[in-house]
Design a protein around this motif. Sequence first.
Motif, PDB file in Angstrom:
ATOM      1  N   SER A   1       0.836  -1.192   0.000  1.00  0.00           N
ATOM      2  CA  SER A   1       0.000   0.000   0.000  1.00  0.00           C
ATOM      3  C   SER A   1       0.876   1.249   0.000  1.00  0.00           C
ATOM      4  O   SER A   1       2.047   1.212   0.374  1.00  0.00           O
ATOM      5  N   VAL A   2       0.268   2.353  -0.434  1.00  0.00           N
ATOM      6  CA  VAL A   2       0.947   3.641  -0.491  1.00  0.00           C
ATOM      7  C   VAL A   2       0.041   4.685   0.137  1.00  0.00           C
ATOM      8  O   VAL A   2      -1.169   4.701  -0.118  1.00  0.00           O
ATOM      9  N   GLN A   3       0.631   5.538   0.945  1.00  0.00           N
ATOM     10  CA  GLN A   3      -0.083   6.683   1.500  1.00  0.00           C
ATOM     11  C   GLN A   3       0.744   7.923   1.165  1.00  0.00           C
ATOM     12  O   GLN A   3       1.949   7.941   1.397  1.00  0.00           O
ATOM     13  N   ILE A   4       0.078   8.941   0.647  1.00  0.00           N
ATOM     14  CA  ILE A   4       0.757  10.182   0.279  1.00  0.00           C
ATOM     15  C   ILE A   4       0.141  11.321   1.080  1.00  0.00           C
ATOM     16  O   ILE A   4      -1.078  11.527   1.038  1.00  0.00           O
ATOM     17  N   ASN A   5       0.983  12.031   1.817  1.00  0.00           N
ATOM     18  CA  ASN A   5       0.553  13.198   2.573  1.00  0.00           C
ATOM     19  C   ASN A   5       1.265  14.409   1.989  1.00  0.00           C
ATOM     20  O   ASN A   5       2.494  14.461   1.979  1.00  0.00           O
ATOM     21  N   THR A   6       0.483  15.375   1.517  1.00  0.00           N
ATOM     22  CA  THR A   6       1.062  16.568   0.912  1.00  0.00           C
ATOM     23  C   THR A   6       0.043  17.686   0.905  1.00  0.00           C
ATOM     24  O   THR A   6      -1.153  17.449   1.045  1.00  0.00           O
ATOM     25  N   ALA A   7       0.528  18.881   0.733  1.00  0.00           N
ATOM     26  CA  ALA A   7      -0.306  20.063   0.548  1.00  0.00           C
ATOM     27  C   ALA A   7       0.590  21.142  -0.045  1.00  0.00           C
ATOM     28  O   ALA A   7       1.797  21.156   0.208  1.00  0.00           O
ATOM     29  N   PRO A   8       0.022  22.032  -0.824  1.00  0.00           N
ATOM     30  CA  PRO A   8       0.834  23.107  -1.398  1.00  0.00           C
ATOM     31  C   PRO A   8       1.597  23.872  -0.310  1.00  0.00           C
ATOM     32  O   PRO A   8       1.031  24.244   0.719  1.00  0.00           O
ATOM     33  N   GLY A   9       2.899  24.017  -0.531  1.00  0.00           N
ATOM     34  CA  GLY A   9       3.743  24.741   0.415  1.00  0.00           C
ATOM     35  C   GLY A   9       4.151  23.973   1.648  1.00  0.00           C
ATOM     36  O   GLY A   9       4.825  24.509   2.525  1.00  0.00           O
ATOM     37  N   ARG A  10       3.800  22.681   1.738  1.00  0.00           N
ATOM     38  CA  ARG A  10       4.054  21.922   2.959  1.00  0.00           C
ATOM     39  C   ARG A  10       4.894  20.677   2.760  1.00  0.00           C
ATOM     40  O   ARG A  10       5.019  19.864   3.665  1.00  0.00           O
ATOM     41  N   GLY A  11       5.465  20.479   1.590  1.00  0.00           N
ATOM     42  CA  GLY A  11       6.278  19.291   1.365  1.00  0.00           C
ATOM     43  C   GLY A  11       5.418  18.069   1.102  1.00  0.00           C
ATOM     44  O   GLY A  11       4.195  18.145   1.035  1.00  0.00           O
ATOM     45  N   THR A  12       6.087  16.936   0.976  1.00  0.00           N
ATOM     46  CA  THR A  12       5.401  15.686   0.652  1.00  0.00           C
ATOM     47  C   THR A  12       6.031  14.543   1.422  1.00  0.00           C
ATOM     48  O   THR A  12       7.247  14.485   1.586  1.00  0.00           O
TER      49      THR A  12
END
Length: 85
Positions: free
Chosen positions: A64-75
Amino acid sequence: MNNVRKHAAARSVLIKMEVLPERVNLLVRDDGKGFDLEEVKNSSRPEGYGLIDIRERAQLLNGSVQINTAPGRGTAVYVTVPLQE
């Protein structure tokens, strides 16, 4: 790492791999510009294909893969793959 190099404009990247008896966990986290995950998922632009490839490769290994990101906040990308005996 290729996605970070091409898109993130990151100053630093953390890569952490943990091998346990039952699974392998991988974390790739950067301090780059981040992005809107839903926008990339719903886009037909080539930029989203790297994320699709990561997810498909993990699924082929029952992972499984989980991606946490938001503009200006890294990944942060978390990948978990079970180990087979």
